[in-house]
Scaffold this active site. Structure first.
Site, short mmCIF file in Angstrom:
data_model
loop_
_atom_site.label_atom_id
_atom_site.label_comp_id
_atom_site.label_asym_id
_atom_site.label_seq_id
_atom_site.Cartn_x
_atom_site.Cartn_y
_atom_site.Cartn_z
CB CYS A 34 -50.99 58.25 111.59
SG CYS A 34 -52.38 59.03 112.42
CG ASP A 457 -20.52 48.92 82.04
OD1 ASP A 457 -21.32 48.99 81.10
OD2 ASP A 457 -19.96 49.93 82.54
#
Length: 507
Positions: A34, A457
C-alpha cells in the site's frame, strides 16, 4: 527513508500522504502493498515491511492494494533533486528507455556497464532495471485496461510487453485479477459513479472520450499544495504559436514521441491535473505521461521545499502567501535550449515571434482537430540544416544558435533526463554566446536541476531589491546559499513578486 522503520510506521499510522511514493508498505498477513496514506486500518507494526519502490514490493511477491492503488502515486521526489547514477537511471526508466532499448541501451546512455547499473539500482531500490520497467508496464497496462476499449492484445503490446502471455501473467501477479476482471471491475465502478454525485464521479480513474477514438483522459496526481498560477501562467505566456496554446482553461501542446506525434491538454484542478492525450501510437502512453509530469514538476515535494525557503525571513512571506510553486520545465530538452537562445536579451513576445518563425519554416506539420496546434517544434537535425542568413537575428546570435543545434544534432551535446548536470553546464558554457543566465535557465527548466539560480536575471534582481536582498550577483549568490538545494524554487517565488503575465493563469 524505507530503512527507518520507526518513521515509516508513524507515517503509516498517521496516513501521511506526504510520503506516498517515497516508500511503500507491504503487509505480511495479507500479501499486499500500500501507499502510506492507505485509508484502511493500519496493520500491526510487526506485520509491516517497507520497500523503496513498487517494483521491489512486486519482486518480493506482494500485490497492489485495490483500495489505495499504490502504483498510481506521484513518483519519488528524490529523482528530482539528484543527478547521480540511480536518479538518472530512474528518469530514463520513466521515459521508457528499457522498453525501447533494453538494459544495455539504458547502461550505454548512462556511460556505465549493465552490471554496474543493475548493482546500483538493486542496492538503493531493491529492484533492477527490468523489474522497474516491468512495474511501469503493469501500471500502463492497468491505465489502458481501465480507461479504453482497446482489445487486450493491443494493450499488451502498447504497454511494452513482449507477449500476451507475459502481459496476462504480470497483471494477475501484480493486481490479483486477470485483465478481463480488471476491466469489468473498472466498468462497474464507472457505472456506479455515473449514477452517483459529481463528487463521487470525480474519483473515477479516467476514460476514453466518447466519440473521440484514441483520446485518453487521465488524472495526474501530485503532492499538495500546488500553486498553478506561475506554472501554467509561464507556459501560456511563453507559448510558441502552432506548438503550444492556452484554450478553454487548458495548456495544450504537441509532443514529439518515439512512435509518432501526440497532442496533450493539461488542465489544473484542485486535487489533480487533468491530462487529455491524443496519441498516434498507444505505445507512447508511458513516455507521454512521464514527460507531462516532468513538464509540470508534479513529483516535487513542496512541503520540503517550502519549509527550507521559509527559514529565510525575507522569503517566508512570499511562501506563506502562495505555497506550492513548481518550476515550469519542458517536454523536450533540446527544444528548450533553442528557445533559451532565442530569448536572450529580448522580450517574451519577441522570443515567441522568433520561435514561431522557426516552427513555420522547419517544424513538422501535425493534425489537431480540436484546436490551433499545427507543428512539432523543429528537431535539432532539421535546424542544423538551416541557412544562418535566413535567421532574423543578430549575427552573434546566429552563431550561438547554429553552433548549439549542430552539437545537439551530432550528440556532441546531450540534453535529456540522463544528463549529468555539471557536465552539461560545462559543455554549454564552452559554446559561443552562452553566459551564466542562458546556462542556468537551461539547467533549471530543461535539465531539471532544483538548485539552478539566476542572480543576473532582471526580474530576479528587481525582486531582490524590493525585498532588501543584496544587489550584486556575488553577494546575492552568497546570501542565497541558505536556500540550497531549492534555489530554482526560490526563483519562482521571486519572479512572482512582479505583475507579469507569466505569474497569472490566463483569463
Amino acid at each position: 527513508m524505507h530503512t527507518d522503520t520507526e518513521s515509516c510506521v508513524r507515517a503509516v499510522q498517521a496516513k501521511d500522504a506526504r510520503f506516498d511514493g517515497v516508500f511503500f508498505t507491504a503487509v505480511l498477513t495479507t500479501g499486499i502493498y500500500c501507499r502510506p496514506s492507505c485509508p484502511v486500518v493500519p496493520p500491526k507494526p510487526r506485520n509491516m515491511r517497507f520497500y523503496p519502490s513498487a517494483a521491489a514490493c512486486q519482486q518480493a511477491g506482494y500485490r497492489a492494494c485495490k483500495r489505495c492503488r499504490p502504483d498510481t502515486t506521484p513518483g519519488s521526489p528524490q529523482w528530482n533533486h539528484r543527478a547521480d547514477l540511480v536518479a538518472r537511471a530512474m528518469r530514463l526508466v520513466a521515459d521508457g528507455i528499457v522498453d525501447r532499448e533494453g538494459v544495455t541501451g539504458l547502461a550505454t546512455r548512462l556511460g556505465y556497464s549493465a552490471r554496474q547499473v543493475e548493482r546500483q539500482l538493486l542496492a538503493e531500490l531493491g529492484a533492477g532495471p527490468l523489474a522497474l520497467a516491468r512495474a511501469q508496464r503493469a501500471q500502463t497496462a492497468r491505465i489502458l485496461i481501465e480507461t479504453t476499449e482497446l482489445p487486450m492484445a493491443e494493450i499488451a503490446f502498447a504497454a511494452g510487453f513482449a507477449s500476451i502471455r507475459t502481459f496476462n501473467d504480470t497483471v494477475r501477479e501484480v493486481y490479483a485479477l486477470a485483465p478481463g476482471e480488471l476491466r469489468t471491475r473498472a466498468t462497474a465502478t464507472r457505472a456506479t459513479a455515473t449514477r452517483a454525485t459529481a463528487t463521487r464521479a470525480a474519483r473515477t480513474p479516467g476514460r476514453t472520450e466518447a466519440g473521440t477514438p484514441g483520446v485518453l483522459s487521465l488524472r495526474l496526481p501530485f503532492r499538495a499544495p500546488l500553486n498553478p498560477s506561475n506554472l501554467f501562467g509561464h507556459l501560456a505566456a511563453t507559448a510558441v504559436p502552432g506548438v503550444e496554446e492556452w484554450r478553454d482553461g487548458a495548456y495544450r501542446r504537441t509532443l514529439r514521441l518515439p512512435h509518432g506525434p501526440g497532442v496533450v491538454a493539461l488542465t489544473p484542478a484542485p486535487d489533480h491535473i487533468g491530462c487529455r492525450l491524443a496519441l498516434t501510437d498507444q505505445r507512447d502512453l508511458t513516455v507521454a505521461i512521464s514527460r507531462c509530469r516532468r513538464l509540470l514538476d508534479l513529483d516535487a515535494d513542496p512541503v520540503a521545499v517550502d519549509e527550507q525557503l521559509r527559514t529565510d525571513e525575507l522569503l517566508a512571506p512570499l511562501v506563506d502567501k502562495a505555497p506550492g510553486r513548481r518550476v515550469p520545465r519542458t517536454v523536450d530538452e533540446p527544444e528548450f535550449a533553442v528557445r533559451a537562445v532565442l530569448g536572450q536579451q529580448v522580450s517574451t513576445a519577441a522570443a515567441r515571434t522568433h520561435a514561431a518563425r522557426l516552427v513555420r519554416a522547419h517544424g513538422e506539420p501535425v493534425d489537431d482537430p480540436e484546436g490551433g496546434l499545427t507543428h512539432l517544434f523543429p528537431s535539432p537535425e532539421a535546424l542544423a540544416a538551416l541557412d544562418p542568413e535566413s535567421l532574423a537575428l543578430p549575427r552573434s546570435r546566429r552563431t550561438t544558435l547554429t553552433t548549439l543545434v549542430r552539437q545537439l544534432a551530432d550528440s556532441t551535446l546531450k540534453l535529456g533526463p540522463d544528463s549529468d548536470w555539471d557536465e552539461a553546464r560545462a559543455r554549454l558554457t564552452a559554446l559561443p554566446g552562452f553566459g551564466p543566465w542562458t546556462v542556468e535557465v537551461i539547467a533549471m527548466r530543461a535539465l531539471g536541476d532544483p538548485d539552478a539560480f539566476l542572480p543576473t536575471d532582471l526580474g530576479i534582481r528587481r525582486a531582490a531589491q524590493g525585498l532588501g536582498l543584496p544587489s550584486t550577483p556575488a553577494a546575492f549568490t552568497a546570501r542565497a546559499a541558505a536556500w540550497r538545494p531549492w534555489r530554482a524554487y526560490a526563483v519562482q517565488y521571486l519572479w512572482a513578486t512582479d505583475d507579469h503575465p507569466i505569474n497569472h493563469l490566463p483569463a
